[in-house]
Design an enzyme around this catalytic site. Structure first.
Site, PDB file in Angstrom:
ATOM      1  N   ILE A 144     -60.034 -44.386  57.834  1.00 17.56           N
ATOM      2  CA  ILE A 144     -59.772 -44.667  56.424  1.00 17.56           C
ATOM      3  C   ILE A 144     -59.366 -43.354  55.762  1.00 17.56           C
ATOM      4  O   ILE A 144     -60.027 -42.326  55.950  1.00 17.56           O
ATOM      5  CB  ILE A 144     -61.023 -45.267  55.753  1.00 17.56           C
ATOM      6  N   HIS A 188     -50.630 -53.774  60.183  1.00 18.68           N
ATOM      7  CA  HIS A 188     -51.964 -54.352  60.259  1.00 18.68           C
ATOM      8  C   HIS A 188     -51.865 -55.666  61.047  1.00 18.68           C
ATOM      9  O   HIS A 188     -50.972 -56.477  60.787  1.00 18.68           O
ATOM     10  CB  HIS A 188     -52.510 -54.616  58.850  1.00 18.68           C
ATOM     11  N   GLU A 222     -55.784 -48.475  48.459  1.00 17.51           N
ATOM     12  CA  GLU A 222     -56.605 -49.635  48.808  1.00 17.51           C
ATOM     13  C   GLU A 222     -56.414 -49.998  50.282  1.00 17.51           C
ATOM     14  O   GLU A 222     -55.276 -50.227  50.713  1.00 17.51           O
ATOM     15  CB  GLU A 222     -56.195 -50.828  47.925  1.00 17.51           C
TER      16      GLU A 222
HETATM   17  C1  GRF Z   1     -52.263 -52.435  66.563  1.00 25.22           C
HETATM   18  O1  GRF Z   1     -52.678 -53.767  66.749  1.00 25.22           O
HETATM   19  C2  GRF Z   1     -52.184 -52.139  65.097  1.00 25.22           C
HETATM   20  O2  GRF Z   1     -51.788 -53.218  64.330  1.00 25.22           O
HETATM   21  C3  GRF Z   1     -53.606 -51.788  64.777  1.00 25.22           C
HETATM   22  O3  GRF Z   1     -54.057 -51.061  65.893  1.00 25.22           O
HETATM   23  C4  GRF Z   1     -53.326 -51.444  67.047  1.00 25.22           C
HETATM   24  C5  GRF Z   1     -52.727 -50.197  67.614  1.00 25.22           C
HETATM   25  O4  GRF Z   1     -52.118 -50.387  68.832  1.00 25.22           O
HETATM   26  N1  GRF Z   1     -53.684 -51.077  63.535  1.00 25.22           N
HETATM   27  P1  GRF Z   1     -51.296 -49.208  69.518  1.00 25.22           P
HETATM   28  O5  GRF Z   1     -52.190 -47.958  69.516  1.00 25.22           O
HETATM   29  O6  GRF Z   1     -50.046 -48.999  68.740  1.00 25.22           O
HETATM   30  O7  GRF Z   1     -51.051 -49.693  70.916  1.00 25.22           O
END
Ligand code: GRF
Length: 221
Positions: A99, A116, A150
């Site tokens: 965060i 996300h 946020e």
């Molecule tokens: C992905 O699912 C992304 O959305 C989430 O963490 C994961 C990271 O995967 N925030 P990578 O490290 O890019 O393989």
């Protein structure tokens, strides 16, 4: 927007793990479908696969280990120092699992994006796939959004959906979602590098047109 159209956008990518999204940007650069240059990769964890991917691609990489800082502010201060060394046009959070403080984020509003693994605003935070399965949802997906202070709350740019199958586990669903992440994230980065994407007063404009608050919907061919 990139002021000098001749110059490729300088991109800094922050990771924490496997870096499969990082790989999708490396591949997009190599294929010539991303008008940017990955200037640096920064990880808050040592010994992660994403760092190997950066090394193989000859991209300078840095570890800023959050465990070695007394406070979140101190970590973010050092992180910003390393990011700013590269004067990035675009900062990409690619599986970066920390965060970030408002004072960090506010330096990059309008030029920092995140992906996300849910169709935001559903399921911000962690364990998105298990939560979607537990809720008996039939659709999951991923969202690329501009980052604001946020958590997972910045304005969406592009969303992709995938079906949730009856026999899905979080792992199976996660792999299906990751597959679409790798498609939509480089597309958004390219829009940004081409100067086609802007954030104004917390609203996203694509080719000068304000987009819906849910973001655009990705349609696979
Ligand atoms: C992905 O699912 C992304 O959305 C989430 O963490 C994961 C990271 O995967 N925030 P990578 O490290 O890019 O393989």
């Amino acid at each position: 927007m990139i002021s000098n159209q001749e110059k490729k956008a300088d991109i800094v990518i922050l990771i924490s793990g496997g870096g499969s999204n990082l790989q999708s940007f490396i591949d997009a650069c190599n294929r010539g479908v991303l008008d940017g240059r990955i200037a640096a990769v920064i990880s808050n964890k040592a010994n992660v696969k994403g760092l190997e991917r950066a090394k193989i691609a000859n991209i300078p990489s840095f570890i800023v280990d959050h465990n070695t800082f007394p406070t979140r502010d101190a970590f973010d201060l050092e992180l910003a120092t390393v990011v700013n060394m590269f004067k990035p046009d675009l900062v990409i959070l690619a599986g970066f699992m920390r965060i970030l403080t408002a004072s960090f984020v506010n330096q990059y509003v309008g030029r920092m994006i995140n992906i996300h693994p849910s169709v935001l605003p559903a399921y911000p935070g962690l364990n998105t796939h298990q939560r979607a399965i537990d809720a008996k949802d039939t659709i999951a997906g991923a969202t690329v959004h501009f980052v604001t202070p946020e958590l997972d709350g910045g304005p969406p740019v592009l969303q992709a959906t995938v079906p949730i199958e009856k026999q899905d586990t979080a792992e199976l669903l996660g792999a299906r979602v990751l597959n679409v992440e790798h498609k939509i994230y480089p597309i958004v980065a390219q829009w940004f590098c081409q100067g086609r994407l802007t954030l104004r007063h917390n609203k996203v404009f694509h080719d000068g047109v304000e987009i819906d608050e849910k973001g655009l919907l990705f349609k696979d061919k």
